[in-house]
Motif scaffolding. Structure first.
Motif, PDB file in Angstrom:
ATOM      1  N   VAL A 207      -2.572   5.887  -2.655  1.00 52.37           N
ATOM      2  CA  VAL A 207      -2.794   7.175  -1.985  1.00 52.37           C
ATOM      3  C   VAL A 207      -3.443   6.952  -0.618  1.00 52.37           C
ATOM      4  O   VAL A 207      -3.147   7.671   0.345  1.00 52.37           O
ATOM      5  N   VAL A 208      -4.305   5.939  -0.517  1.00 53.49           N
ATOM      6  CA  VAL A 208      -4.919   5.611   0.777  1.00 53.49           C
ATOM      7  C   VAL A 208      -3.844   5.211   1.785  1.00 53.49           C
ATOM      8  O   VAL A 208      -3.942   5.511   2.976  1.00 53.49           O
ATOM      9  N   ALA A 209      -2.788   4.533   1.307  1.00 50.91           N
ATOM     10  CA  ALA A 209      -1.694   4.141   2.201  1.00 50.91           C
ATOM     11  C   ALA A 209      -0.988   5.374   2.769  1.00 50.91           C
ATOM     12  O   ALA A 209      -0.537   5.360   3.922  1.00 50.91           O
ATOM     13  N   VAL A 210      -0.884   6.457   1.975  1.00 55.44           N
ATOM     14  CA  VAL A 210      -0.267   7.691   2.477  1.00 55.44           C
ATOM     15  C   VAL A 210      -1.078   8.240   3.645  1.00 55.44           C
ATOM     16  O   VAL A 210      -0.534   8.631   4.683  1.00 55.44           O
ATOM     17  N   VAL A 211      -2.398   8.248   3.484  1.00 58.49           N
ATOM     18  CA  VAL A 211      -3.276   8.751   4.547  1.00 58.49           C
ATOM     19  C   VAL A 211      -3.127   7.903   5.809  1.00 58.49           C
ATOM     20  O   VAL A 211      -2.973   8.418   6.922  1.00 58.49           O
ATOM     21  N   LEU A 212      -3.153   6.577   5.649  1.00 58.39           N
ATOM     22  CA  LEU A 212      -3.040   5.682   6.805  1.00 58.39           C
ATOM     23  C   LEU A 212      -1.672   5.796   7.470  1.00 58.39           C
ATOM     24  O   LEU A 212      -1.555   5.716   8.699  1.00 58.39           O
TER      25      LEU A 212
ATOM     26  N   SER B  86      -2.432  -0.460  11.423  1.00 65.05           N
ATOM     27  CA  SER B  86      -1.354  -1.197  10.765  1.00 65.05           C
ATOM     28  C   SER B  86      -1.896  -2.256   9.812  1.00 65.05           C
ATOM     29  O   SER B  86      -1.379  -2.429   8.696  1.00 65.05           O
ATOM     30  N   VAL B  87      -2.952  -2.958  10.233  1.00 59.99           N
ATOM     31  CA  VAL B  87      -3.563  -3.976   9.370  1.00 59.99           C
ATOM     32  C   VAL B  87      -4.135  -3.321   8.111  1.00 59.99           C
ATOM     33  O   VAL B  87      -3.935  -3.818   6.988  1.00 59.99           O
ATOM     34  N   LEU B  88      -4.838  -2.200   8.270  1.00 61.60           N
ATOM     35  CA  LEU B  88      -5.400  -1.506   7.105  1.00 61.60           C
ATOM     36  C   LEU B  88      -4.291  -1.037   6.163  1.00 61.60           C
ATOM     37  O   LEU B  88      -4.425  -1.147   4.937  1.00 61.60           O
TER      38      LEU B  88
ATOM     39  N   LEU C 274       5.762   4.564  -2.817  1.00 61.76           N
ATOM     40  CA  LEU C 274       4.837   3.620  -3.438  1.00 61.76           C
ATOM     41  C   LEU C 274       3.968   4.322  -4.478  1.00 61.76           C
ATOM     42  O   LEU C 274       3.806   3.844  -5.611  1.00 61.76           O
ATOM     43  N   VAL C 275       3.413   5.485  -4.110  1.00 66.13           N
ATOM     44  CA  VAL C 275       2.561   6.241  -5.035  1.00 66.13           C
ATOM     45  C   VAL C 275       3.358   6.697  -6.258  1.00 66.13           C
ATOM     46  O   VAL C 275       2.911   6.530  -7.410  1.00 66.13           O
TER      47      VAL C 275
END
Length: 482
Positions: free
Chosen positions: A464-469, A292-294, A363-364
């Motif tokens: 895009v990193v947020a999609v993975v996380l 969640s923090v990441l 977001l993306v």
């Protein structure tokens, strides 16, 4: 049965446990405490963004140049970055009532000093005092919610928190634009002060103590290290972004910040053996807290850079006035805040995964569309895009906050809240530095619009990193024995 507040062994009121924790109801006292803290948090966060539109006026009225006047924002951000890591200790040593009165007292004193400031130096000092109070308020609110609110209702209550942390920053530029059109810059603080004093009066009258006070001692070395560690990182990143390139002082600040951060982490790991850290990093032992923090860090990096660049585009390419810029961004901010409670209730029913995946994809897509804006783009399309971006962030932030903090045991509540708030500041500075630097470099060779498009395209790749996380998010249960 309601979540009534009773007296603990230390003399401070604590929520009862047992069958009470399984109840969905909250006592009137608990609701009063949370509402009071929400009002105060709304006021202090509104103040954080109310200054941005006024910098040009202050340069003229106070006879200072642009790099100097920027310290009103930089100094505020630096103070936040340094004070927030200490709030885990502050909230364990002070009662809820004492911590609230300290926070709102500092904020109100700084606001009064700012309204009366005879010159720039006093105004900067006032902003630093304000920031000290602001830094304590949000972790205090989060910790109190975790202590008082039953697990099954935390999503809904955290959704209400979104109103404070989303609508207030959106209102700030609009409110200050209206004030500056009709009054002196001092009225920005004259407007905020009565509301802050009202919140202080409500807190003094109705606020009760929740949770148990700890007996941990303050580690002086850890406090000393927070200044160059967090302050160095935030200052270095913000100044690199501000200069749009490489400069010696920001690089030196970054190097010192990284080294001191390593020393700070090592010191906390050492103090954890005796259960006396300033900031307890054992919160990262909980997987969903770490994920969640990441997720929040990545989202904040993309968001902050975008929020800085979008007003520049509206004013320099579409030629809007500051007040018109604030009004154009207002629907998005209101949408994020007003959707917060809805997202919170959905979270309680379906968990974080569908919400965070949908939010990160939005977001993306919106950041990608921002990267395609040009001088011929209609204003209505920018307003729509920003509203959709705000919807995506609402779907991200409430589930991330709640999923991350839910599994923590009570003694880590204040530390988990402080870690999240601290890393938001650092991530915001990092995102701003990266995207503004890319904007400046590309704009110097290819023009303003090309620079803005390159920066938003970079923000899209970060998102895009947020999609993975977000695909890793899972519903969390409360800590055993809560």
């Amino acid at each position: 049965m309601s979540t009534d507040v009773t007296s603990g062994a230390t003399g401070g009121p604590v929520p009862e446990t047992g069958t009470q924790q399984s109840s969905d109801r909250m006592s009137r006292e608990s609701v009063t405490v949370i509402v009071t803290l929400l009002v105060a948090t709304f006021v202090v966060i509104l103040n954080e963004t109310i200054m941005n539109v006024a910098l040009q006026r202050l340069m003229t009225d106070l006879n200072v140049d642009a790099p100097t006047v920027q310290w009103l924002s930089t100094g505020f951000m630096l103070t936040m970055a340094v004070v927030i890591p200490t709030t885990g200790f502050i909230l364990q040593r002070l009662t809820t009532r004492a911590a609230f009165l300290l926070a709102i007292g500092l904020f109100s004193s700084g606001t009064l000093l700012a309204a009366l400031a005879p010159g720039f130096g006093v105004l900067l000092l006032a902003r630093i005092v304000q920031a000290g109070g602001t830094a304590i308020m949000l972790p205090l609110l989060m910790t109190t919610i975790l202590t008082l609110v039953p697990l099954s209702r935390r999503g809904a209550v955290m959704g209400n928190v979104t109103i404070a942390i989303s609508v207030a920053p959106a209102l700030g530029p609009t409110v200050s634009g209206i004030i500056l059109d009709h009054f002196s810059w001092r009225f920005m603080f004259v407007f905020v002060l009565p509301v802050a004093l009202l919140a202080m009066g409500l807190g003094a009258r109705f606020l009760t103590n929740v949770g148990e006070r700890g007996s941990v001692r303050l580690d002086f070395l850890s406090v000393v290290l927070t200044v160059p560690a967090f302050g160095g990182l935030v200052y270095g990143l913000s100044q690199i972004g501000g200069h749009g390139g490489v400069a010696a002082a920001p690089i030196a600040a970054l190097v010192i910040g990284v080294l001191c951060m390593a020393a700070f982490v090592f010191r906390q790991l050492s103090l954890q053996k005796s259960d006396a850290p300033l900031l307890d990093l054992r919160a990262f032992n909980f997987r969903m807290f770490t994920v969640s923090v990441l997720l929040m860090v990545v989202a904040m990096m993309a968001l902050f850079g975008g929020v800085i660049l979008l007003p520049l585009y509206l004013q320099n390419v579409l030629h809007l006035q500051p007040m018109e810029t604030g009004l154009a961004l207002l629907p998005g901010g209101l949408a994020m805040g007003l959707l917060g409670p809805v997202v919170g209730r959905l979270f309680d029913k379906i968990g974080p995964l569908p919400l965070t995946v949908t939010g990160s994809i939005l977001l993306v897509l919106t950041l990608w569309q921002f990267s395609m804006l040009n001088a011929d783009s209609p204003l209505w399309w920018v307003v729509v895009l920003y509203a959709v971006l705000s919807l995506g962030l609402a779907l991200l932030f409430t589930p991330a906050f709640t999923t991350g903090l839910n599994p923590l045991p009570p003694h880590l509540y204040s530390h988990g809240s402080a870690i999240m708030s601290t890393l938001q500041q650092v991530a915001g500075a990092a995102g701003t530095a990266l995207l503004v630097s890319i904007f400046a470099v590309v704009a110097a060779g290819s023009g303003f619009v090309a620079g803005m498009q390159a920066a938003f395209l970079t923000a899209t790749l970060i998102a895009v990193v947020a999609v993975v996380l977000s695909t890793m998010m899972r519903k969390t249960e409360g800590a055993a024995g809560h």
